[in-house]
Design a protein around this motif. Structure first.
Motif, PDB file in Angstrom:
ATOM      1  N   THR A 189      71.332  77.054  34.432  1.00  0.00           N
ATOM      2  CA  THR A 189      70.526  75.621  34.030  1.00  0.00           C
ATOM      3  C   THR A 189      70.222  75.729  35.363  1.00  0.00           C
ATOM      4  OG1 THR A 189      72.181  74.562  32.717  1.00  0.00           O
ATOM      5  CG2 THR A 189      71.325  72.462  33.888  1.00  0.00           C
ATOM      6  N   LEU A 190      71.005  75.636  36.489  1.00  0.00           N
ATOM      7  CA  LEU A 190      69.890  75.756  38.215  1.00  0.00           C
ATOM      8  C   LEU A 190      68.954  76.934  37.460  1.00  0.00           C
ATOM      9  CD1 LEU A 190      72.841  75.003  40.449  1.00  0.00           C
ATOM     10  CD2 LEU A 190      71.102  73.652  39.061  1.00  0.00           C
ATOM     11  N   LEU A 191      68.967  77.963  37.360  1.00  0.00           N
ATOM     12  CA  LEU A 191      68.261  78.947  37.152  1.00  0.00           C
ATOM     13  C   LEU A 191      66.723  79.000  36.239  1.00  0.00           C
ATOM     14  CD1 LEU A 191      70.649  82.463  36.936  1.00  0.00           C
ATOM     15  CD2 LEU A 191      69.210  82.038  38.969  1.00  0.00           C
ATOM     16  N   MET A 192      67.082  78.173  35.108  1.00  0.00           N
ATOM     17  CA  MET A 192      66.229  77.909  33.629  1.00  0.00           C
ATOM     18  C   MET A 192      65.502  77.331  34.286  1.00  0.00           C
ATOM     19  SD  MET A 192      67.838  77.706  30.385  1.00  0.00           S
ATOM     20  CE  MET A 192      66.431  76.934  29.493  1.00  0.00           C
ATOM     21  N   THR A 193      65.698  75.761  35.529  1.00  0.00           N
ATOM     22  CA  THR A 193      65.212  75.114  35.833  1.00  0.00           C
ATOM     23  C   THR A 193      63.945  75.457  37.597  1.00  0.00           C
ATOM     24  OG1 THR A 193      67.020  73.100  35.714  1.00  0.00           O
ATOM     25  CG2 THR A 193      65.276  72.761  36.844  1.00  0.00           C
ATOM     26  N   ALA A 227      58.739  76.974  39.552  1.00  0.00           N
ATOM     27  CA  ALA A 227      58.063  78.177  39.812  1.00  0.00           C
ATOM     28  C   ALA A 227      57.244  78.273  38.888  1.00  0.00           C
ATOM     29  CB  ALA A 227      59.186  79.227  40.125  1.00  0.00           C
ATOM     30  N   ILE A 228      57.018  78.473  37.458  1.00  0.00           N
ATOM     31  CA  ILE A 228      56.133  78.812  36.835  1.00  0.00           C
ATOM     32  C   ILE A 228      54.724  77.271  37.315  1.00  0.00           C
ATOM     33  CG2 ILE A 228      54.949  79.006  34.560  1.00  0.00           C
ATOM     34  CD1 ILE A 228      57.512  80.270  34.091  1.00  0.00           C
ATOM     35  N   ALA A 229      55.464  75.665  36.992  1.00  0.00           N
ATOM     36  CA  ALA A 229      54.725  75.126  37.147  1.00  0.00           C
ATOM     37  C   ALA A 229      54.049  74.778  38.246  1.00  0.00           C
ATOM     38  CB  ALA A 229      55.142  73.633  36.761  1.00  0.00           C
ATOM     39  N   GLY A 230      54.412  75.236  39.840  1.00  0.00           N
ATOM     40  CA  GLY A 230      54.176  74.712  41.245  1.00  0.00           C
ATOM     41  C   GLY A 230      53.221  75.492  41.166  1.00  0.00           C
ATOM     42  N   ALA A 255      61.725  78.066  26.442  1.00  0.00           N
ATOM     43  CA  ALA A 255      61.872  77.233  27.081  1.00  0.00           C
ATOM     44  C   ALA A 255      61.756  77.406  27.885  1.00  0.00           C
ATOM     45  CB  ALA A 255      63.231  76.619  26.809  1.00  0.00           C
ATOM     46  N   VAL A 256      61.622  77.951  28.703  1.00  0.00           N
ATOM     47  CA  VAL A 256      61.048  78.029  30.643  1.00  0.00           C
ATOM     48  C   VAL A 256      59.836  77.623  30.688  1.00  0.00           C
ATOM     49  CG1 VAL A 256      60.988  79.639  32.963  1.00  0.00           C
ATOM     50  CG2 VAL A 256      63.332  78.938  31.368  1.00  0.00           C
ATOM     51  N   VAL A 257      59.175  78.891  29.817  1.00  0.00           N
ATOM     52  CA  VAL A 257      57.972  79.106  29.891  1.00  0.00           C
ATOM     53  C   VAL A 257      57.034  77.592  29.475  1.00  0.00           C
ATOM     54  CG1 VAL A 257      55.718  80.417  28.879  1.00  0.00           C
ATOM     55  CG2 VAL A 257      57.645  81.693  29.208  1.00  0.00           C
ATOM     56  N   SER A 258      57.740  77.228  28.780  1.00  0.00           N
ATOM     57  CA  SER A 258      56.785  75.964  27.773  1.00  0.00           C
ATOM     58  C   SER A 258      57.071  74.601  28.687  1.00  0.00           C
ATOM     59  CB  SER A 258      57.729  75.109  26.532  1.00  0.00           C
ATOM     60  OG  SER A 258      58.935  75.019  26.483  1.00  0.00           O
ATOM     61  N   ILE A 259      58.051  74.507  29.410  1.00  0.00           N
ATOM     62  CA  ILE A 259      58.781  73.810  30.275  1.00  0.00           C
ATOM     63  C   ILE A 259      57.316  73.986  31.937  1.00  0.00           C
ATOM     64  CG2 ILE A 259      60.134  72.284  32.270  1.00  0.00           C
ATOM     65  CD1 ILE A 259      60.021  71.489  28.747  1.00  0.00           C
ATOM     66  N   GLY A 260      57.290  74.421  31.798  1.00  0.00           N
ATOM     67  CA  GLY A 260      56.558  75.141  33.226  1.00  0.00           C
ATOM     68  C   GLY A 260      54.954  75.502  32.703  1.00  0.00           C
ATOM     69  N   LEU A 261      54.269  76.042  31.864  1.00  0.00           N
ATOM     70  CA  LEU A 261      53.223  75.492  31.141  1.00  0.00           C
ATOM     71  C   LEU A 261      52.371  73.844  31.708  1.00  0.00           C
ATOM     72  CD1 LEU A 261      52.328  79.053  29.426  1.00  0.00           C
ATOM     73  CD2 LEU A 261      51.393  78.262  31.279  1.00  0.00           C
ATOM     74  N   GLY A 262      53.674  73.337  30.872  1.00  0.00           N
ATOM     75  CA  GLY A 262      53.865  71.846  30.529  1.00  0.00           C
ATOM     76  C   GLY A 262      53.643  71.082  32.102  1.00  0.00           C
ATOM     77  N   GLY A 263      54.313  71.727  33.000  1.00  0.00           N
ATOM     78  CA  GLY A 263      54.242  70.378  34.391  1.00  0.00           C
ATOM     79  C   GLY A 263      53.418  71.364  35.192  1.00  0.00           C
ATOM     80  N   CYS A 264      52.306  72.392  34.782  1.00  0.00           N
ATOM     81  CA  CYS A 264      51.133  72.546  35.378  1.00  0.00           C
ATOM     82  C   CYS A 264      50.306  72.138  35.360  1.00  0.00           C
ATOM     83  CB  CYS A 264      50.596  73.839  34.701  1.00  0.00           C
ATOM     84  SG  CYS A 264      49.545  74.638  35.304  1.00  0.00           S
ATOM     85  N   VAL A 324      57.174  67.748  48.761  1.00  0.00           N
ATOM     86  CA  VAL A 324      57.381  66.909  48.094  1.00  0.00           C
ATOM     87  C   VAL A 324      57.429  66.743  46.601  1.00  0.00           C
ATOM     88  CG1 VAL A 324      57.710  64.234  48.049  1.00  0.00           C
ATOM     89  CG2 VAL A 324      57.374  65.981  50.674  1.00  0.00           C
ATOM     90  N   LEU A 325      56.013  67.347  46.080  1.00  0.00           N
ATOM     91  CA  LEU A 325      55.715  67.168  44.663  1.00  0.00           C
ATOM     92  C   LEU A 325      56.774  68.328  44.068  1.00  0.00           C
ATOM     93  CD1 LEU A 325      54.181  66.763  42.435  1.00  0.00           C
ATOM     94  CD2 LEU A 325      52.953  67.764  42.986  1.00  0.00           C
ATOM     95  N   LEU A 326      57.613  69.600  44.694  1.00  0.00           N
ATOM     96  CA  LEU A 326      58.763  71.008  43.895  1.00  0.00           C
ATOM     97  C   LEU A 326      60.068  70.018  44.035  1.00  0.00           C
ATOM     98  CD1 LEU A 326      57.044  73.658  45.863  1.00  0.00           C
ATOM     99  CD2 LEU A 326      56.591  73.136  43.839  1.00  0.00           C
ATOM    100  N   SER A 327      60.177  69.565  44.936  1.00  0.00           N
ATOM    101  CA  SER A 327      61.213  68.614  44.872  1.00  0.00           C
ATOM    102  C   SER A 327      61.184  67.128  43.730  1.00  0.00           C
ATOM    103  CB  SER A 327      61.642  68.643  46.178  1.00  0.00           C
ATOM    104  OG  SER A 327      61.689  67.255  46.660  1.00  0.00           O
TER     105      SER A 327
END
Length: 636
Positions: free
Chosen positions: A85-89, A94-97, A148-157, A205-208
């Protein structure tokens, strides 16, 4: 100023750093969860994967959260799932940020066409909900942890890109970025050296905060079956299987639900703590450093009976730019001191620093800033004394009164809140104060809303509000600027009457040198955030100003007919002069005299050496004996 020994100030112990509770709680908690993520699969993998006949067993001593449909220990599975869970998060964050930060900053180091296209692209991306975008990407890539990781990362970009672009815009428009481009600095170095370091604090702050949002989103995808697939599992997958047995073994869903909630809260704590630590006004360590970087010794220029002492006052932006630089003056009881100067000279900032009403982004410090025995430069000041001992008269009363409240409640708020006066007594005092400021029918006025009063009546009501608590000092910040000439004269007469009747000290701020010359007992002239001269109204009216800037202000002010200097040989009014040039921006204030570029008496020393206030004037030419009657030449 008269030279006298200043009253001794109490010794201050250095501020000791205190822990930020939110930040420490978040960091400590996430560290413990990270440790569990590392050791979980090492110590609890066997009970987490071992099948047994005790299917859907309830919580007990052998299994703290019971077992699942295959008899596996739910508590052990929750601990083991921590790592994945932590690795995926972390990966999705990281992808989004990284993608969002690069997109938001690259547009500001690129050419105009690329910048315009990039900003429009960001606008389009933000218009789509992040979760919908993530679901679309997950559906295209298929179910699984990578998707899941790629989709959430790109969704937060997009959110990262928009916020980063907004922050980078303010930095990219400052002088040092265009200068770096002119010097041939490559775009990637402009990005790394100039843009990112100046916005790194808010980005942390935004990353956390994004970490908590990404954790929830990933768990949601796994819960829907679009994330981690069996035999692998994360907290979202465990929560999905646990809800199947919610009515028979509710403890099975408790473990992953608590893990998701607690981790998200701890990440939010880190974000709040970082925001507080980055704010120079909040944390004790940063605030102390910002307000008292090197607390200078008092100059000793204020007399012992001074009501207000301002000694070495400095007001700064977060980047260290000084808007007010080393201002010193004093007000004795019963005295009206005028602060005069062009717009942007620092008059209002000085007054607001005295009243502790500076905007949040600004910080102030001084060798001494005190109202009688009240230290106005302390980190914390008695709110009751501050509200009752300083009265404020603002420039625009229409913006100072709350349009949704009646006048009576607003006029009596300080009396009822800080002096414990009953509602009836406070109302009676408000009516009496309105009568003294010559408002007709004050009984009706206290029942009215601010918009029902004229501009002059609102200003009189503002003065009544300021004097109601019987303050020691009234700070009038350009109280006549928005009024016509007739009402302006009435307000000035009213302030003069209050000063004579009550003996209240006043700090009167104005850009009109003629007004302060008729009202004030002493005039302090400011230019570019510094005091350049202090003189009496008699010297001002007689034209005996010594600083070229003060003389320039006098030359630009309209004159009455009995002033020979204002009339030509034909008996007609002579032309007013103007001061050539503009005051320097605070960040561009020169090392020497700030008025040097506009001064007709300038010489080399003026541009190289900052003149100090000596004998009531801060001017090298005056110190060298330049005649006080020298006329400053301007453009007719």
């Amino acid at each position: 100023m008269r030279t006298a020994s200043a009253r001794p100030t109490s010794a201050r112990s250095p501020h000791r750093p205190r822990r930020n509770p939110a930040l420490w709680a978040g960091v400590t908690g996430l560290a413990l969860i990270g440790v569990l993520g590392v050791i979980g699969p090492l110590f609890w993998n066997d009970p987490a994967t071992a099948l047994s006949g005790a299917a859907r067993e309830g919580a007990g001593a052998g299994h703290w959260l019971g077992t699942d449909a295959l008899g596996r220990d739910v508590f052990a599975r929750t601990l083991v799932a921590t790592r994945l869970t932590l690795l995926m998060t972390l990966a999705a964050t990281a992808i989004a940020g990284v993608s969002g930060i690069l997109l938001g900053t690259v547009v500001w180091v690129s050419g105009p066409r690329v910048r315009e296209f990039g900003l429009r692209l960001i606008d389009v991306m933000v218009s789509y909900p992040a979760l919908i975008l993530a679901l679309v990407v997950a559906a295209v890539l298929g179910a699984g942890p990578t998707a899941a990781v790629v989709s959430i990362g790109l969704g937060g970009c997009p959110a990262f890109a928009r916020l980063t672009a907004n922050m980078a815009a303010s930095v990219a428009q400052r002088d040092f970025v265009p200068m770096a481009r002119l010097m041939g600095v490559p775009p990637h170095r402009v990005l790394a050296r100039h843009l990112l370091p100046n916005i790194s604090g808010p980005l942390l702050v935004l990353l956390s905060v994004a970490f908590a949002q990404v954790l929830t989103a990933l768990s949601g995808l796994s819960f829907l079956g679009l994330g981690v697939q069996s035999p692998s599992y994360d907290w979202g997958a465990l929560l999905s299987t646990g809800l199947e047995a919610l009515y028979t073994n509710p403890a099975e869903a408790v473990g992953p639900a608590v893990a998701i909630t607690v981790t998200g809260i701890l990440a939010s704590f880190v974000g709040d703590g970082l925001a507080a630590a980055a704010d120079p006004r909040s944390g004790p360590v940063t605030r102390a450093a910002a307000r008292h970087p090197e607390r200078a010794e008092p100059s000793g220029l204020a007399p012992d009976d001074a009501l207000l002492t301002v000694d070495g006052l400095t007001v700064e932006l977060p980047d260290g730019t000084r808007l007010v630089d080393g201002v010193s003056f004093h007000v004795v009881p019963g005295e009206i001191v005028g602060l005069v100067g062009e717009s942007g000279s620092g008059k209002s900032l000085t007054a607001m620093a005295v009243a502790r009403l500076l905007p949040d982004v600004l910080t102030s410090h001084a060798a001494r800033l005190a109202l009688d025995d009240l230290d106005l430069d302390a980190r914390r000041v008695d709110a009751a004394r501050l509200a009752t001992e300083i009265g404020i008269v603002y420039q625009d009363p229409s913006a100072s009164f709350n349009p949704a409240l009646r006048m009576g409640g607003q006029l009596t708020e300080v009396l009822r809140t800080h002096q414990g006066v009953s509602r009836a007594q406070a109302r009676a005092k408000a009516v009496e104060a309105l009568e003294k400021v010559r408002i007709r029918d004050p009984e009706a006025v206290v029942r009215q809303y601010p918009h029902e009063l004229s501009g002059g009546m609102r200003q009189r009501a503002m003065i009544a509000s300021a004097v109601l608590p019987d303050p020691k000092l009234i700070v009038a910040d350009e109280p006549t600027t928005a009024l016509d000439v007739t009402v302006q004269a009435e307000v000035l007469d009213l302030l003069r009457e209050i000063n004579g009747r009550r003996g209240t000290g006043m700090l009167f701020i104005s850009h009109d040198i003629g007004v302060v010359g008729t009202l004030c007992h002493r005039i302090v002239v400011m230019y570019a955030g510094r005091v350049v001269e202090e003189l009496s109204p008699a010297d001002l009216r007689a034209g005996r100003a010594r600083h070229p800037y003060t003389r320039a202000l006098l030359a630009a002010a309209p004159r009455l007919a009995d002033n020979d200097d204002g009339w030509d040989e034909t008996g007609r009014p002579g032309p007013l002069t103007t001061i050539p040039g503009r005051p320097p921006a605070p960040a561009d204030r020169p090392a020497g005299c700030a008025f040097a570029a506009r001064c007709p008496l300038v010489h080399q020393r003026c541009t190289d050496e900052l003149p100090l206030l000596r004998g009531g004037v801060a001017c090298h030419a005056a110190a060298a004996g330049a005649p006080a009657t020298t006329t400053v030449r301007g453009e007719a």
